[in-house]
Design an enzyme around this catalytic site. Structure first.
Site, PDB file in Angstrom:
ATOM      1  N   LYS A 134      -0.079  -2.600 -13.469  1.00 23.70           N
ATOM      2  CA  LYS A 134       0.033  -0.947 -13.503  1.00 23.70           C
ATOM      3  C   LYS A 134       0.078  -0.463 -11.932  1.00 23.70           C
ATOM      4  O   LYS A 134      -1.064  -0.890 -11.273  1.00 23.70           O
ATOM      5  CB  LYS A 134      -0.717  -0.430 -14.397  1.00 23.70           C
ATOM      6  CG  LYS A 134      -0.683   1.067 -14.633  1.00 23.70           C
ATOM      7  CD  LYS A 134       0.527   1.392 -15.265  1.00 23.70           C
ATOM      8  CE  LYS A 134       0.926   3.069 -15.144  1.00 23.70           C
ATOM      9  NZ  LYS A 134       2.262   3.335 -15.502  1.00 23.70           N
ATOM     10  N   GLY A 188       4.466   8.772 -15.578  1.00 25.67           N
ATOM     11  CA  GLY A 188       3.844   9.513 -14.511  1.00 25.67           C
ATOM     12  C   GLY A 188       2.799   8.775 -13.508  1.00 25.67           C
ATOM     13  O   GLY A 188       1.650   9.376 -13.086  1.00 25.67           O
ATOM     14  N   ASN A 218       0.734  -3.380  -7.749  1.00 27.15           N
ATOM     15  CA  ASN A 218       1.937  -2.443  -7.456  1.00 27.15           C
ATOM     16  C   ASN A 218       1.092  -1.193  -7.004  1.00 27.15           C
ATOM     17  O   ASN A 218       0.211  -0.902  -7.561  1.00 27.15           O
ATOM     18  CB  ASN A 218       2.530  -2.096  -8.798  1.00 27.15           C
ATOM     19  CG  ASN A 218       3.788  -1.101  -8.646  1.00 27.15           C
ATOM     20  OD1 ASN A 218       3.508  -0.093  -8.550  1.00 27.15           O
ATOM     21  ND2 ASN A 218       4.865  -1.829  -8.522  1.00 27.15           N
ATOM     22  N   ASN A 274       5.428   0.472  -4.625  1.00 27.31           N
ATOM     23  CA  ASN A 274       6.493   1.189  -5.374  1.00 27.31           C
ATOM     24  C   ASN A 274       7.030   2.612  -4.798  1.00 27.31           C
ATOM     25  O   ASN A 274       6.358   3.560  -4.816  1.00 27.31           O
ATOM     26  CB  ASN A 274       5.699   1.602  -6.525  1.00 27.31           C
ATOM     27  CG  ASN A 274       6.401   2.354  -7.604  1.00 27.31           C
ATOM     28  OD1 ASN A 274       7.764   2.880  -7.383  1.00 27.31           O
ATOM     29  ND2 ASN A 274       5.838   2.678  -8.758  1.00 27.31           N
ATOM     30  N   CYS A 314       9.604   5.193  -8.005  1.00 27.47           N
ATOM     31  CA  CYS A 314       9.131   5.812  -9.251  1.00 27.47           C
ATOM     32  C   CYS A 314       9.863   7.115  -9.588  1.00 27.47           C
ATOM     33  O   CYS A 314       9.820   7.848  -8.651  1.00 27.47           O
ATOM     34  CB  CYS A 314       7.701   6.116  -9.480  1.00 27.47           C
ATOM     35  SG  CYS A 314       7.322   7.029 -11.113  1.00 27.47           S
TER      36      CYS A 314
END
Lengths: 258, 308
Positions: free
Chosen positions: B45, B72, B99, B130, B133
């Site tokens: 995560k 979020g 991540n 990342n 998103c």
């Protein structure tokens, strides 16, 4: 989080559009307790995609049950399951209803599809005094489930249209016919959010502890995806229904932000 | 027995199948019940500078053959990540790739430097940055759709770590190959694509979007062809490995990605449907390779006949 293939034992309509699915439960998986749930994979294509969560309505020996409301594609598919069919199940998941404190009378309130876990709890709590009081609400008589309730449970029903039992909501039934302030009482609720909230408000007004089983769309059902959050009061703003719930103390839920 | 082992930044993964960030938590949620040794890589995560509570609820809604989410980046933040999650990674039987998400380029580098410094034993195999998103105001797609910002971010992170560095790309851009080339120029060891596709579901009875944020990121089988096309194009635009993802539910889906040019793949939403799927898929891909006479990952790429 055991994941296994169960066998359908029975699948019967217990009220209008409400079904009870009985299925095999493997002995080396933990025994489900009231408040916990399982997820079922429906079909093997991408539609419906996600596993569907259902609360246990019973579990004994190598057998478990759930009561579901036939309302969408997934539950329509489940309603077609026949004895002997294989189902892909994962569970038991989530936290259970806590035991009532010694001497407290458990008052159990179910609305609509919330009847499954509340019934499971009622039959479990019937093993010792003080015996539970069980209030079941539905829109009309045909929504009241024909299910096994232990003889020691004091059962009362309510229907919105007055076609059976008390005419009004199940929370009205609670408020008008039971003096919950008279003794030591704890409330346990499962059903639609407005019902839960009304139950919480009533309990909070009288300073009575209340436990609610919450619903939210779920992704993984094991705490990994953060998808099934609800708002809490207090410092931790969110909780995952799948792992911190589905059972919450009603005062922990932020009822303004459901 | 052949071994399909992707090499990223000079390090080898055990097999081509990873579990995608955000769909497998920190592994601990599954560890007690599943054997994770068959997983090629576990992408955690997302971890951020500070803890994030996540977005308003509801956060997910199912769509036809898809899942729209607006989580979020709910996570415990880098400090609790190091204290609570990192020790568990050391004993995990698969490679763990952190991540990392942030609001701006320097912050990505700072989080990576922090994780690197607090992980002397190398529990983290590498990093996936990342920049894709769709559900956050800063960082995320806003950054990831700007090639020069992606290059700058990658370069900053590159100076913060020697471990394998993967940049995760968004499909919500005009030309994903441009962004991929920027990541490569910045020093990325690989790119992963695709992150979720921006989507919206409206509750017509309530006359408002189901997700309070309005839009969310679409995953699941609905986006499979989008991901395969992205990998096909990106793998022809860069010379670093491409990790393919988006809508993989079956082994055949995974093989599509490998044929399109992916050197590894990630399974995401499918983990929710069957948490055992990555391990099974890794074995099935190997079996497919044997049957097809493929003995390397590049062998998959050359299986694809020229189109047209």
């Amino acid at each position: 989080m055991p994941l296994f293939t169960a066998r359908v034992l029975a699948n019967q309509e217990v009220a209008h559009d409400y079904y009870q699915l009985d299925f095999s439960w493997i002995s080396d998986a933990p025994r489900p307790v009231p408040g916990q749930f399982l997820t079922v994979r429906v079909g093997s294509s991408g539609v419906p995609l996600l596993r569907r969560p259902f609360a246990f309505s019973d579990a004994a020996g190598e057998r478990a049950s759930m009561i579901y409301w036939r309302r969408g594609d997934a539950t329509r598919a489940i309603a077609g399951y026949q004895p002997g069919d294989a189902i892909d199940v994962m569970g038991p998941l989530g936290v259970a209803f806590p035991e009532p404190t010694d001497g407290a009378v458990p008052v159990l309130i179910a609305g609509g599809v919330g009847v499954g876990p509340i019934l499971f709890l009622a039959n479990a709590l019937a093993a010792r005094a003080p015996y539970p009081i069980l209030l079941i609400g539905a829109r009309s008589a045909q929504g009241l489930p024909r299910v096994r309730v232990d003889g020691r449970v004091q059962l009362r029903t309510a229907t919105d249209d007055g076609s059976a039992g008390y005419a009004g909501t199940v929370i009205d039934l609670l408020d008008r016919t039971l003096d919950i302030t008279a003794g030591d009482v704890e409330l346990y609720l499962c059903g639609p959010n407005p019902m839960l909230r009304a139950g919480h408000d009533l309990a909070a007004r009288h300073g009575i502890p209340a436990w609610v089983s919450m619903e939210q769309t779920m992704g993984c059902a094991v705490g990994a995806c953060m998808g099934c959050a609800i708002h809490l009061t207090g410092v931790e703003r969110y909780a995952r229904v799948c792992t911190e719930g589905p059972v919450f103390r009603s005062t922990d839920v932020d009822w303004e932000r459901l | 027995m052949i071994a399909l082992r992707p090499v990223i930044g000079g390090r080898e993964l055990a097999n081509v199948v990873g579990v995608a960030s955000g769909t497998f938590g920190y592994g601990s949620e599954y560890e007690r019940h599943l054997d994770l040794s068959g997983i090629g890589a576990l992408y955690t995560k997302a971890v951020t500078m500070h803890p994030r509570p996540g977005n308003d609820v509801p956060r997910i809604v199912e769509t036809p053959a898809g899942l729209l989410n607006s989580i979020g980046l709910a996570n415990v933040g880098r400090e609790r990540f190091v204290v609570e999650k990192l020790p568990g990674f050391a004993s995990m039987p698969c490679a763990v790739i952190a991540n990392v998400a942030a609001d701006f380029p320097e912050e990505y580098a700072e989080v990576v430097a922090y994780l690197d410094a607090n992980d002397p034993t190398g529990a983290l195999w590498g990093y996936e940055i990342n920049v894709s998103c769709p559900n956050v105001k800063a960082g995320g797609v806003a950054l990831g759709s700007n090639a020069s910002e992606v290059e700058r971010t990658t370069r900053l992170v590159r100076t913060a770590t020697d471990r394998p560095l993967i940049v995760k790309l968004t499909p919500n851009v005009t030309d994903i190959t441009q962004i991929a080339r920027a990541a490569e120029a910045g020093g990325a060891d690989a790119v992963s694509c695709i992150n979720t596709v921006v989507g919206m579901v409206i509750d017509t009875a309530r006359r408002r979007p189901v997700l309070p944020a309005g839009t969310g990121g679409l995953s699941g089988p609905a986006i499979l062809p989008i991901g395969v096309a992205a990998v096909y194009r990106v793998s022809r635009a860069v010379s670093i490995p491409v990790i393919g993802m988006g809508g993989i539910m079956t082994t055949d889906d995974a093989i599509q990605y490998l044929m399109a040019g992916a050197s590894a793949i990630q399974v995401g939403t499918a983990n929710f449907v069957d948490p055992r799927i990555a391990t099974r898929m890794a074995a099935e891909i190997e079996r497919f390779a044997i049957d097809a006479g493929v003995d390397s990952i590049e062998g998959f790429h050359s299986l694809l006949e020229p189109s047209g």
